[in-house]
Design a protein around this motif. Sequence first.
Motif, PDB file in Angstrom:
ATOM      1  N   ASP A   9       0.832  -1.202   0.000  1.00 33.85           N
ATOM      2  CA  ASP A   9       0.000   0.000   0.000  1.00 33.85           C
ATOM      3  C   ASP A   9       0.864   1.249   0.000  1.00 33.85           C
ATOM      4  O   ASP A   9       1.958   1.262   0.569  1.00 33.85           O
ATOM      5  N   LEU A  10       0.341   2.281  -0.632  1.00 36.64           N
ATOM      6  CA  LEU A  10       0.918   3.610  -0.519  1.00 36.64           C
ATOM      7  C   LEU A  10       0.192   4.341   0.596  1.00 36.64           C
ATOM      8  O   LEU A  10      -0.920   3.968   0.990  1.00 36.64           O
ATOM      9  N   LYS A  11       0.810   5.381   1.106  1.00 39.38           N
ATOM     10  CA  LYS A  11       0.128   6.214   2.090  1.00 39.38           C
ATOM     11  C   LYS A  11      -1.116   6.790   1.424  1.00 39.38           C
ATOM     12  O   LYS A  11      -1.106   7.123   0.241  1.00 39.38           O
ATOM     13  N   VAL A  17       0.457   9.759  -3.741  1.00 40.22           N
ATOM     14  CA  VAL A  17       0.231   8.731  -4.759  1.00 40.22           C
ATOM     15  C   VAL A  17       0.638   9.256  -6.130  1.00 40.22           C
ATOM     16  O   VAL A  17       1.334   8.571  -6.898  1.00 40.22           O
ATOM     17  N   ASP A  18       0.242  10.490  -6.454  1.00 40.29           N
ATOM     18  CA  ASP A  18       0.617  11.096  -7.735  1.00 40.29           C
ATOM     19  C   ASP A  18       2.139  11.209  -7.869  1.00 40.29           C
ATOM     20  O   ASP A  18       2.691  10.937  -8.937  1.00 40.29           O
ATOM     21  N   GLU A  19       2.813  11.621  -6.799  1.00 41.03           N
ATOM     22  CA  GLU A  19       4.274  11.714  -6.839  1.00 41.03           C
ATOM     23  C   GLU A  19       4.903  10.347  -7.082  1.00 41.03           C
ATOM     24  O   GLU A  19       5.848  10.217  -7.863  1.00 41.03           O
ATOM     25  N   TYR A  20       4.387   9.334  -6.409  1.00 41.41           N
ATOM     26  CA  TYR A  20       4.904   7.974  -6.565  1.00 41.41           C
ATOM     27  C   TYR A  20       4.764   7.525  -8.021  1.00 41.41           C
ATOM     28  O   TYR A  20       5.703   6.964  -8.593  1.00 41.41           O
ATOM     29  N   VAL A  21       3.618   7.795  -8.611  1.00 44.11           N
ATOM     30  CA  VAL A  21       3.396   7.438 -10.020  1.00 44.11           C
ATOM     31  C   VAL A  21       4.395   8.174 -10.906  1.00 44.11           C
ATOM     32  O   VAL A  21       4.993   7.571 -11.813  1.00 44.11           O
ATOM     33  N   ARG A  22       4.612   9.450 -10.652  1.00 47.88           N
ATOM     34  CA  ARG A  22       5.571  10.218 -11.456  1.00 47.88           C
ATOM     35  C   ARG A  22       6.976   9.623 -11.344  1.00 47.88           C
ATOM     36  O   ARG A  22       7.681   9.522 -12.350  1.00 47.88           O
ATOM     37  N   TRP A  23       7.401   9.249 -10.132  1.00 49.80           N
ATOM     38  CA  TRP A  23       8.722   8.626  -9.974  1.00 49.80           C
ATOM     39  C   TRP A  23       8.822   7.357 -10.819  1.00 49.80           C
ATOM     40  O   TRP A  23       9.874   7.059 -11.385  1.00 49.80           O
ATOM     41  N   HIS A  24       7.742   6.605 -10.924  1.00 53.81           N
ATOM     42  CA  HIS A  24       7.790   5.348 -11.660  1.00 53.81           C
ATOM     43  C   HIS A  24       7.691   5.526 -13.171  1.00 53.81           C
ATOM     44  O   HIS A  24       7.881   4.577 -13.917  1.00 53.81           O
ATOM     45  N   TYR A  46       0.745  -2.232 -10.913  1.00 55.15           N
ATOM     46  CA  TYR A  46      -0.602  -1.718 -11.128  1.00 55.15           C
ATOM     47  C   TYR A  46      -1.052  -0.987  -9.867  1.00 55.15           C
ATOM     48  O   TYR A  46      -0.625  -1.316  -8.762  1.00 55.15           O
ATOM     49  N   LEU A  47      -1.928  -0.016 -10.044  1.00 55.42           N
ATOM     50  CA  LEU A  47      -2.395   0.827  -8.946  1.00 55.42           C
ATOM     51  C   LEU A  47      -3.914   0.901  -8.948  1.00 55.42           C
ATOM     52  O   LEU A  47      -4.531   1.085 -10.000  1.00 55.42           O
ATOM     53  N   LEU A  48      -4.500   0.763  -7.765  1.00 53.86           N
ATOM     54  CA  LEU A  48      -5.926   1.010  -7.558  1.00 53.86           C
ATOM     55  C   LEU A  48      -6.053   1.764  -6.239  1.00 53.86           C
ATOM     56  O   LEU A  48      -5.739   1.203  -5.180  1.00 53.86           O
ATOM     57  N   GLY A  49      -6.435   3.029  -6.314  1.00 48.17           N
ATOM     58  CA  GLY A  49      -6.483   3.841  -5.099  1.00 48.17           C
ATOM     59  C   GLY A  49      -5.073   4.018  -4.562  1.00 48.17           C
ATOM     60  O   GLY A  49      -4.244   4.652  -5.197  1.00 48.17           O
ATOM     61  N   ASN A  50      -4.818   3.421  -3.398  1.00 47.03           N
ATOM     62  CA  ASN A  50      -3.455   3.460  -2.860  1.00 47.03           C
ATOM     63  C   ASN A  50      -2.864   2.048  -2.747  1.00 47.03           C
ATOM     64  O   ASN A  50      -1.821   1.871  -2.136  1.00 47.03           O
TER      65      ASN A  50
END
Length: 111
Positions: A9-11, A17-24, A46-50
């Motif tokens: 899970d992400l926080k 979450v948006d920052e994490y996606v950008r890093w990836h 893959y991501l769903l919510g967090n």
Amino acid sequence: MTRYCMTLDLKDDPKLVDEYVRWHREVWDEVKDSLLQSGVSGLEIYLLGNRLCMIMETDDSFSFERKAEMDAANVRVQEWEELMWRYQQALPGAKPGEKWMLMENIFSLAG
């Protein structure tokens, strides 16, 4: 080839979450090289919510123990892991310091 499915899970913060996606979208080359050198031949997240789900395909040379040793010896991978931990949170039941948790395959259409 062996396939593993792992989850984490992400926080629960849309900005994080948006920052994490950008890093990836721009994973460091050293991190990608480390994955390939450890025997990972394919990896998708893959991501769903967090909630994250990672599908990892490996060759016969891969082991989680070897990967952990390689990661521990790679300064750049350690920097990446420290950065990612800012966004990630352990799942209930995780051991101290445990991030990605292996999921159990309970069904396959292939049999």
